[in-house]
Design an enzyme around this catalytic site. Sequence first.
Site, PDB file in Angstrom:
ATOM      1  CG  HIS A  15      43.160  51.315 116.142  1.00  0.00           C
ATOM      2  ND1 HIS A  15      43.236  52.575 115.516  1.00  0.00           N
ATOM      3  CD2 HIS A  15      42.893  50.520 115.119  1.00  0.00           C
ATOM      4  CE1 HIS A  15      42.970  52.525 114.130  1.00  0.00           C
ATOM      5  NE2 HIS A  15      42.614  51.130 113.858  1.00  0.00           N
ATOM      6  CG  HIS A  22      41.349  53.475 110.074  1.00  0.00           C
ATOM      7  ND1 HIS A  22      39.929  53.404 110.499  1.00  0.00           N
ATOM      8  CD2 HIS A  22      42.051  52.353 110.601  1.00  0.00           C
ATOM      9  CE1 HIS A  22      39.903  52.477 110.893  1.00  0.00           C
ATOM     10  NE2 HIS A  22      40.988  51.846 111.386  1.00  0.00           N
TER      11      HIS A  22
END
Lengths: 332, 332
Positions: free
Chosen positions: A56, A218
């Site tokens: 991320h 995700h």
Amino acid sequence: MKKLINTPESVLTDALTGIAAVHPELRVDFDHRLIVRADAPKAGKVALVSGGGSGHEPLHGGFVGPGMLDAACPGEVFTSPVPDQVLAAAKAVDGGAGVLFVVKNYTGDVMNFQLAAELAADEGVTVRTVLVDDDVAVQDSTWTAGRRGTGATLFVEKIAGALADRGADLNKVAEMAEKVNAASRSFAIALTACTTPSAGRPGFDLPEDEIEIGVGIHGEPGRSRGKLQPAKDLVGIAMDAILRDQPMAAGDKAIVLVNGLGGTPLIELYVVAGEVAAVLAGQGVPIAASLVGDYVTSLDMAGVSITVCRADEEMLELWAAPVATPALRWGT
Amino acid sequence: MKKLINTPESVLTDALTGIAAVHPELRVDFDHRLIVRADAPKAGKVALVSGGGSGHEPLHGGFVGPGMLDAACPGEVFTSPVPDQVLAAAKAVDGGAGVLFVVKNYTGDVMNFQLAAELAADEGVTVRTVLVDDDVAVQDSTWTAGRRGTGATLFVEKIAGALADRGADLNKVAEMAEKVNAASRSFAIALTACTTPSAGRPGFDLPEDEIEIGVGIHGEPGRSRGKLQPAKDLVGIAMDAILRDQPMAAGDKAIVLVNGLGGTPLIELYVVAGEVAAVLAGQGVPIAASLVGDYVTSLDMAGVSITVCRADEEMLELWAAPVATPALRWGT
């Protein structure tokens, strides 16, 4: 799969090597897998620690530095950091005033940060935790009880970090973090799936003419699949979800994050930003501060998330305060 | 093609709308398609103007602001700005001390900026031009006589911009810009092709197991095609090309840009950064300053470019000077 890596197994270590090489203002602890302010601990300052699965970036390691986080704990890609790792971070940065854990609401993260908080307490480190759960797309998700945490994490880390920098105590910093989370809402749209190095293929199948509306960071399923639409209509869907959950009206001010998920060009993010501004202007809400770029990504996923914080004057003032991290820097 | 746009025809206008909405410190001239410092012209300061095809964001619009560019002229995607547009930029920012054009070496850009310089001279605006041609991959390319201009553009704009900010005259600013370009070398590797909104399909075919070594920022062919290799080996190829062209030795200092081409996750760029640092350390060369992220992109292309500047103390000091632009900001 085509990735700029050495091996899928070494991605995190190799990335930490790069961070250590180009950011002398940070200290990388390879044993514990921590990114820490080189000048930590700061005596008397409340310390902020965050972390979560890697993939991320720049979240969270890119937000370590004066005015924001004191340490970040990167897990393996899309995998929570382990309790000992988080404990080591807390001990590395505690300057005697306690530690705030900023935790995105995913089951693994919540559990491991909770365990770390208990271990830290046993060692005399006072910890408070703020859970970030700003994603209005779905109530429960693949790895979540309740809402997922996403773009608001950056707002919480910046604003609470600035307050900690000014010497506020742990309770005050934690309260501000909770207030920022409560004032923030996010919604994401994916145009493509992302590919983790270990899997080597996309995490889910998304047909060439479909998008995932309300996707998680995700690749978790969102609200629905649909055909690609013009940016104006997609922003309409996202902003409708955000503003239904937290109505805003003339007199309110917004901090806005138009966040690329990793594979979307900046020129497209600015197209989105223009549409977001138009929706807010329609509510009489000016954008008082904003970021447009890749801040909370999902590896190579194409798509965007929009986060809106209904900010009061104190939040705006703390937002504007100096910060010096790899990914967010101003005033210093 | 899945893109966050309204229509392929309106991408640039829609992106400018977004820039205008979130960057009140900039002035967007929709008629001429300019991004200008809101406080321009600055009386007595040499003004810097750059531009080129869109699709490379944040280059150049993201580098407009105090300490860097005074105006940027975005053309359509991968298309040079037109002379009247560049002329309008020069007139908008000239504060009486003249204007430096920073031009990437592509035939269309060179021609149109040259025409604009002549038109500006007719209107009493003194212009000097620096050509950026740092890409060591190939000598002549699809749209280039001589070497292509790429990542060094950012170094030129930052360092010459800082010198202009301090009141240096046009000749001094132009000399510094040329010096920075002469000290910089770049090399890029593409893992995937990019897709322009108007074409709607990848600009070239790159098989799933091949990469383009020495690619240009529009997908122009490089030196060769090859199989994907570990990051360490790819960095070896790139750094070998860079250091063959400009050897560095102990005592030298480097400013390094590890630049994502648009579709590559930041975690991979840090893997690359670690390998670049290792190669330079092997030469006894420390990284004195660096940027890791997406700065000179090729829409959604996956890949990386590496730019190394052999910096003297004056360049390093000017690099560190305050800058306040959407994409590069520190010290203010």
